[in-house]
Design an enzyme around this catalytic site. Structure first.
Site, PDB file in Angstrom:
ATOM      1  N   GLN A 123     -17.073 -17.864 -19.290  1.00  0.00           N
ATOM      2  CA  GLN A 123     -15.957 -17.366 -20.083  1.00  0.00           C
ATOM      3  C   GLN A 123     -16.432 -16.284 -21.044  1.00  0.00           C
ATOM      4  OE1 GLN A 123     -13.889 -19.207 -23.462  1.00  0.00           O
ATOM      5  NE2 GLN A 123     -11.996 -18.981 -22.289  1.00  0.00           N
ATOM      6  N   CYS A 147      -8.360 -17.872 -28.961  1.00  0.00           N
ATOM      7  CA  CYS A 147      -9.055 -18.343 -30.162  1.00  0.00           C
ATOM      8  C   CYS A 147      -8.185 -18.187 -31.415  1.00  0.00           C
ATOM      9  CB  CYS A 147     -10.350 -17.553 -30.320  1.00  0.00           C
ATOM     10  SG  CYS A 147     -11.305 -18.123 -31.707  1.00  0.00           S
ATOM     11  N   ASP A 207      -3.554 -31.413 -24.283  1.00  0.00           N
ATOM     12  CA  ASP A 207      -3.218 -32.828 -24.454  1.00  0.00           C
ATOM     13  C   ASP A 207      -3.296 -33.654 -23.175  1.00  0.00           C
ATOM     14  OD1 ASP A 207      -2.824 -31.980 -27.002  1.00  0.00           O
ATOM     15  OD2 ASP A 207      -0.671 -32.301 -27.045  1.00  0.00           O
ATOM     16  N   ARG A 243     -10.517 -31.523 -24.878  1.00  0.00           N
ATOM     17  CA  ARG A 243     -10.962 -32.558 -25.820  1.00  0.00           C
ATOM     18  C   ARG A 243     -11.012 -33.953 -25.206  1.00  0.00           C
ATOM     19  NH1 ARG A 243      -6.455 -31.564 -29.926  1.00  0.00           N
ATOM     20  NH2 ARG A 243      -5.482 -31.068 -27.926  1.00  0.00           N
TER      21      ARG A 243
HETATM   22  C1  FMN Z   1     -14.711 -27.713 -29.899  1.00  0.00           C
HETATM   23  C2  FMN Z   1     -13.799 -26.791 -29.143  1.00  0.00           C
HETATM   24  C3  FMN Z   1     -14.265 -25.561 -28.724  1.00  0.00           C
HETATM   25  C4  FMN Z   1     -13.435 -24.716 -27.995  1.00  0.00           C
HETATM   26  N1  FMN Z   1     -13.924 -23.532 -27.553  1.00  0.00           N
HETATM   27  C5  FMN Z   1     -13.165 -22.764 -26.734  1.00  0.00           C
HETATM   28  C6  FMN Z   1     -13.696 -21.598 -26.141  1.00  0.00           C
HETATM   29  O1  FMN Z   1     -14.849 -21.234 -26.363  1.00  0.00           O
HETATM   30  N2  FMN Z   1     -12.887 -20.885 -25.319  1.00  0.00           N
HETATM   31  C7  FMN Z   1     -11.588 -21.250 -25.059  1.00  0.00           C
HETATM   32  O2  FMN Z   1     -10.900 -20.560 -24.299  1.00  0.00           O
HETATM   33  N3  FMN Z   1     -11.078 -22.353 -25.605  1.00  0.00           N
HETATM   34  C8  FMN Z   1     -11.834 -23.117 -26.417  1.00  0.00           C
HETATM   35  N4  FMN Z   1     -11.319 -24.275 -26.921  1.00  0.00           N
HETATM   36  C9  FMN Z   1      -9.941 -24.668 -26.558  1.00  0.00           C
HETATM   37  C10 FMN Z   1      -9.954 -25.542 -25.303  1.00  0.00           C
HETATM   38  O3  FMN Z   1     -10.478 -24.854 -24.209  1.00  0.00           O
HETATM   39  C11 FMN Z   1      -8.537 -26.020 -24.982  1.00  0.00           C
HETATM   40  O4  FMN Z   1      -7.731 -24.908 -24.724  1.00  0.00           O
HETATM   41  C12 FMN Z   1      -7.902 -26.819 -26.107  1.00  0.00           C
HETATM   42  O5  FMN Z   1      -8.815 -27.766 -26.628  1.00  0.00           O
HETATM   43  C13 FMN Z   1      -6.634 -27.538 -25.615  1.00  0.00           C
HETATM   44  O6  FMN Z   1      -6.916 -28.366 -24.534  1.00  0.00           O
HETATM   45  P1  FMN Z   1      -7.138 -29.961 -24.724  1.00  0.00           P
HETATM   46  O7  FMN Z   1      -5.881 -30.496 -25.356  1.00  0.00           O
HETATM   47  O8  FMN Z   1      -7.372 -30.476 -23.344  1.00  0.00           O
HETATM   48  O9  FMN Z   1      -8.288 -30.135 -25.635  1.00  0.00           O
HETATM   49  C14 FMN Z   1     -12.113 -25.105 -27.694  1.00  0.00           C
HETATM   50  C15 FMN Z   1     -11.648 -26.359 -28.124  1.00  0.00           C
HETATM   51  C16 FMN Z   1     -12.473 -27.197 -28.845  1.00  0.00           C
HETATM   52  C17 FMN Z   1     -11.939 -28.528 -29.273  1.00  0.00           C
END
Ligand code: FMN
Length: 386
Positions: A80, A111, A215, A238
């Site tokens: 990425q 971001c 989620d 997450r």
């Molecule tokens: C600790 C952390 C770091 C993340 N770093 C990135 C990243 O580098 N690039 C990105 O596109 N999304 C990043 N995200 C967002 C996740 O890829 C994802 O879009 C977001 O957590 C929602 O999905 P989830 O509900 O499954 O966690 C990050 C999320 C977390 C919690």
């Protein structure tokens, strides 16, 4: 109920079956964590690297060169990138293609952190349609045969929604697939992800695969997202923190009965099994960094996630989160009541869950979505988030 099977996800030449993707997470989805998730998934799925800033890559920053290291068993290698300047993004992508550094490139436009949006980067950027288009055009043309995908949020806030325009621009510029995190930047990680936006995007860009994100805490959630939104694949972030075995659940649920009807029992490891995974994770980090102590120190951030819901006293939690060697980590874990079974309270949300009140933007940013101004490269700080 009739059985419904899901088609494999295709990202350019790569077939992802079942259509499950590990979300890029800065500081988390490095080669060791990806390896761990892949071990649980039996090698199935797609595992995206943590975010790499394009400027650091083209400057061959030492830490960045380490971050883009893939295990030799990783196929396809997904990287990425995060960038704000079309020319730098183009250079970075060409470097990846020419030097065979990855097999798939994902671009991060999600971001939400203020130090990035303040400069017009991250999730603020898609608001400037022409800049987004210029970045995507450079990326796709520089990538040659490598597929380029993008990951974004719904928009800046409810009054400045960008995902449908951004999706159309992505199709026009030859992007291979789009992942949508169903939140605005203003929401940060608060509230619940809006899966209906994923469904709308799918309708809006039927030409390319749409991946749903936000989620998914269990394999049931993943299957439900596919059914409810019609998306072509799921991106899980997450939910995997301290639970890399979720990938095993995802694969078996998607594979059972050829579809979503026979969701399997989720993995429910005992604390003894969790402790084994913890040691393995810390060991892999040490091997990857080339220094056991630094690996264990990097592992500290994962301790609370692995132990979530287990009866482990606060003193012991603290102790385990400051270990500096594998022996110390093992010894601490051995003192726990390892016969505990998987706690019900460990399911559900984990990791960041807080909202954001206000998105900080450059002065006048919202005045004209179509102006052709660029963004200062200061928006490309080495920072984490999506
Ligand atoms: C600790 C952390 C770091 C993340 N770093 C990135 C990243 O580098 N690039 C990105 O596109 N999304 C990043 N995200 C967002 C996740 O890829 C994802 O879009 C977001 O957590 C929602 O999905 P989830 O509900 O499954 O966690 C990050 C999320 C977390 C919690």
């Amino acid at each position: 109920m009739p059985q419904q099977s899901f088609s494999p996800l295709t990202i350019g030449p790569h077939v992802v079956q079942p259509p499950v993707v590990l979300a890029p997470m800065a500081g988390i989805t490095n080669a060791p964590f990806r390896t761990l998730c892949r071990e649980f998934s039996g090698g199935k799925g797609l595992f995206v690297s943590e975010m790499i800033t394009t400027r650091a890559l083209v400057e061959r920053n030492e830490k960045t060169m380490q971050l883009i290291h893939f295990d030799e068993t990783e196929k396809p290698r997904s990287i990425q990138l995060y960038g704000v300047d079309p020319a730098t993004v183009g250079k970075a992508v060409r470097m990846i293609a020419e030097e065979d550094l990855a097999d798939h490139i994902d671009l991060n436009f999600g971001c939400p952190v203020p130090k990035v949006t303040r400069k017009g980067g991250g999730s603020a950027l898609p608001y400037k349609r022409n800049l987004l288009r210029a970045i995507l055009r450079e990326a796709v043309s520089g990538a040659g045969d490598l597929p380029v995908t993008m990951k974004m949020r719904k928009g800046i806030d409810d009054d400045h929604i960008t995902y449908l325009d951004a999706g159309r621009i992505a199709v026009e510029e030859g992007v291979t697939a789009i992942a949508l995190h169903g939140r605005t930047a203003a929401q940060h990680y608060g509230g619940t992800a809006d899966w209906s936006a994923i469904a709308r995007l799918k309708e809006h860009v039927p030409e390319i695969p749409v991946l749903g994100n936000g989620d998914i805490w269990s394999a049931d959630d993943a299957v439900r997202m596919m059914r409810e939104t019609g998306c072509d694949g799921v991106v899980v972030g997450r939910g995997c923190l301290g639970r890399p075995w979720l990938f095993g659940d995802l694969v078996s649920s998607f594979e059972s009965s050829g579809g979503p009807e026979g969701v399997q029992q989720p993995a429910a490891p005992s604390l003894r099994e969790v402790a084994e995974v913890m040691v393995r994770h810390a060991t892999l980090l040490g091997e990857w960094i080339g220094d056991e102590a630094r690996g264990v120190i990097d592992f500290r951030k994962h301790v609370a996630w692995y132990l979530k819901g287990f009866a482990v006293g606060s003193e012991m939690r603290k102790r385990l989160a400051i270990t500096s060697s594998l022996a110390e980590l093992r010894a601490g874990l051995d003192e726990l009541d390892l016969d505990q079974s998987w706690p019900v309270g460990a399911d559900g949300p984990r990791g960041r869950t807080s909202g954001n009140n206000r998105v900080v933007l450059p002065d006048g940013w919202l005045k004209d979505p179509y102006d052709c101004a660029g963004v200062s490269e200061e928006a490309e700080l080495d920072t984490s988030g999506g």
